[in-house]
Design a protein around this motif. Structure first.
Motif, PDB file in Angstrom:
ATOM      1  N   ARG A 132       7.054   3.851   9.444  1.00  0.00           N
ATOM      2  CA  ARG A 132       6.834   2.442   9.790  1.00  0.00           C
ATOM      3  C   ARG A 132       7.523   1.493   8.804  1.00  0.00           C
ATOM      4  NH1 ARG A 132       1.503   4.688  11.170  1.00  0.00           N
ATOM      5  NH2 ARG A 132       0.766   4.299   9.061  1.00  0.00           N
ATOM      6  N   LEU A 162       0.840  -1.201   0.000  1.00  0.00           N
ATOM      7  CA  LEU A 162       0.000   0.000   0.000  1.00  0.00           C
ATOM      8  C   LEU A 162       0.877   1.254   0.000  1.00  0.00           C
ATOM      9  CD1 LEU A 162      -2.957   1.091   0.420  1.00  0.00           C
ATOM     10  CD2 LEU A 162      -2.452   1.049   2.876  1.00  0.00           C
ATOM     11  N   SER A 167       2.967  -7.023   2.153  1.00  0.00           N
ATOM     12  CA  SER A 167       1.859  -6.322   2.807  1.00  0.00           C
ATOM     13  C   SER A 167       0.598  -6.448   1.952  1.00  0.00           C
ATOM     14  CB  SER A 167       2.259  -4.885   3.090  1.00  0.00           C
ATOM     15  OG  SER A 167       1.417  -4.357   4.073  1.00  0.00           O
ATOM     16  N   LEU A 168       0.050  -5.353   1.415  1.00  0.00           N
ATOM     17  CA  LEU A 168      -1.118  -5.504   0.538  1.00  0.00           C
ATOM     18  C   LEU A 168      -0.797  -6.449  -0.614  1.00  0.00           C
ATOM     19  CD1 LEU A 168      -3.937  -4.780  -0.509  1.00  0.00           C
ATOM     20  CD2 LEU A 168      -2.939  -2.729  -1.554  1.00  0.00           C
ATOM     21  N   HIS A 211       8.674  -2.476   8.172  1.00  0.00           N
ATOM     22  CA  HIS A 211       7.616  -2.966   7.288  1.00  0.00           C
ATOM     23  C   HIS A 211       8.106  -3.272   5.862  1.00  0.00           C
ATOM     24  CE1 HIS A 211       3.556  -3.905   6.319  1.00  0.00           C
ATOM     25  NE2 HIS A 211       3.484  -2.971   5.381  1.00  0.00           N
ATOM     26  N   ARG A 254      -7.384   6.167   7.599  1.00  0.00           N
ATOM     27  CA  ARG A 254      -6.440   6.669   6.601  1.00  0.00           C
ATOM     28  C   ARG A 254      -7.153   6.957   5.265  1.00  0.00           C
ATOM     29  NH1 ARG A 254      -1.016   3.476   5.292  1.00  0.00           N
ATOM     30  NH2 ARG A 254      -1.264   2.756   7.440  1.00  0.00           N
TER      31      ARG A 254
HETATM   32  O1  LIG Z   1       0.978   1.453   5.090  1.00  0.00           O
HETATM   33  C1  LIG Z   1       1.129   0.894   6.162  1.00  0.00           C
HETATM   34  O2  LIG Z   1       1.087   1.514   7.206  1.00  0.00           O
HETATM   35  C2  LIG Z   1       1.361  -0.570   6.265  1.00  0.00           C
HETATM   36  C3  LIG Z   1       0.621  -1.373   5.308  1.00  0.00           C
HETATM   37  C4  LIG Z   1      -0.482  -2.108   5.526  1.00  0.00           C
HETATM   38  C5  LIG Z   1      -0.903  -2.753   4.324  1.00  0.00           C
HETATM   39  C6  LIG Z   1       0.172  -2.359   3.421  1.00  0.00           C
HETATM   40  O3  LIG Z   1       0.327  -2.705   2.250  1.00  0.00           O
HETATM   41  O4  LIG Z   1       1.023  -1.511   4.032  1.00  0.00           O
END
Ligand SMILES: O=C(O)CC1=CCC(=O)O1
Length: 259
Positions: free
Chosen positions: A146, A25, A90-91, A234, A127
């Protein structure tokens, strides 16, 4: 069905097994830059921008995780790839997990980095509201905090600026729609359906989706292995590129020459 133009790049030999890399994301396919050269020595590496991000279009919403999976399937069809290895962060990892559960015959090996089967929705819903009201630019510094550990970010201000620029450049509505996708994700029942050999990667210091999220994924997929990268937040593929690229190659190469 919503029309979407998915922008992508291919690297590596055209006749090699295909590896698709799916972004997180707010990022773009450029987030895989540290991994692409080594992977492209023996794979046809396809990086793409998830809809709403980078150079891909942002069709009208709402979006579902299955829409993002449909985009990957359409991309594979366009490339003439019946089957591919798939890695996502993540996504991108959520997209890869749903793809592997829904279309098992299209996925060779699966790698899921810094992802979650059931994120806490509220922060992503908040968000989405913020992106719609004020755009993505004010969100960028907090989000990128993050993505890297504080020490790594302090030592790499040019990388921080590049990552913030990715978020600022994201389409505000497309980004908000993808936040809502994350908020709605519940892959807990998908995990048991996944048959692809799976590598799960955690950033040990990830404040966005901490290691218990990846543990849940690894516990739910038969035979999955879990690697923890430290220090790493992350986007551990940026902070520990050699370790993460090596883990990906080790996982993919175990397939031999076929996806
Ligand atoms: O963007 C973020 O804070 C962390 C994140 C959650 C899903 C993703 O793809 O990034």
């Amino acid at each position: 069905m919503t029309a979407v133009e998915v922008s992508y790049t291919e690297d590596g030999p055209a006749d090699a097994p295909v590896v698709v890399l799916s972004n997180s994301l707010g990022a773009t396919r450029g987030m895989w830059d540290p991994q692409v050269p080594a992977l492209a020595e023996r794979y046809r590496v396809v990086t793409y921008d998830t809809r709403g991000h980078g150079e891909s279009s942002s069709p009208a919403g709402p979006y579902s995780l299955d829409d993002l999976v449909d985009d990957v399937v359409a991309l594979l069809d366009r490339l003439g790839a019946r089957r591919a290895h798939v890695a996502g962060l993540s996504l991108g990892g959520m997209t890869a997990l749903r793809l592997a559960a829904r279309e098992p015959d299209r996925v060779g090996r699966l790698a899921v980095l810094a992802s979650s089967a059931k994120p806490d929705p509220q922060g992503f819903l908040d968000r989405a509201v913020a992106a719609r009201s004020g755009g993505t630019a004010p969100l960028a510094p907090t989000v990128v905090q993050r993505w890297l550990t504080p020490a790594y970010a302090a030592a790499h201000p040019e990388l921080v600026a590049r990552l913030e620029a990715m978020i600022v450049a994201a389409d505000d509505e497309g980004y908000a729609l993808c936040c809502e996708v994350v908020a709605a994700v519940d892959l807990r029942e998908d995990l048991a359906r996944i048959t692809a050999p799976t590598l799960v990667v955690s950033g040990a210091e990830d404040p966005a989706l901490p290691p218990p999220h990846q543990q849940l994924i690894a516990d739910g997929i038969a035979g999955a292995s879990l690697v923890s990268v430290s220090p790493g937040a992350h986007l551990p593929n940026l902070e520990q590129p050699l370790e993460v690229t090596g883990a990906l190659l080790g996982h993919l190469d175990a397939a031999g020459s076929h996806a």
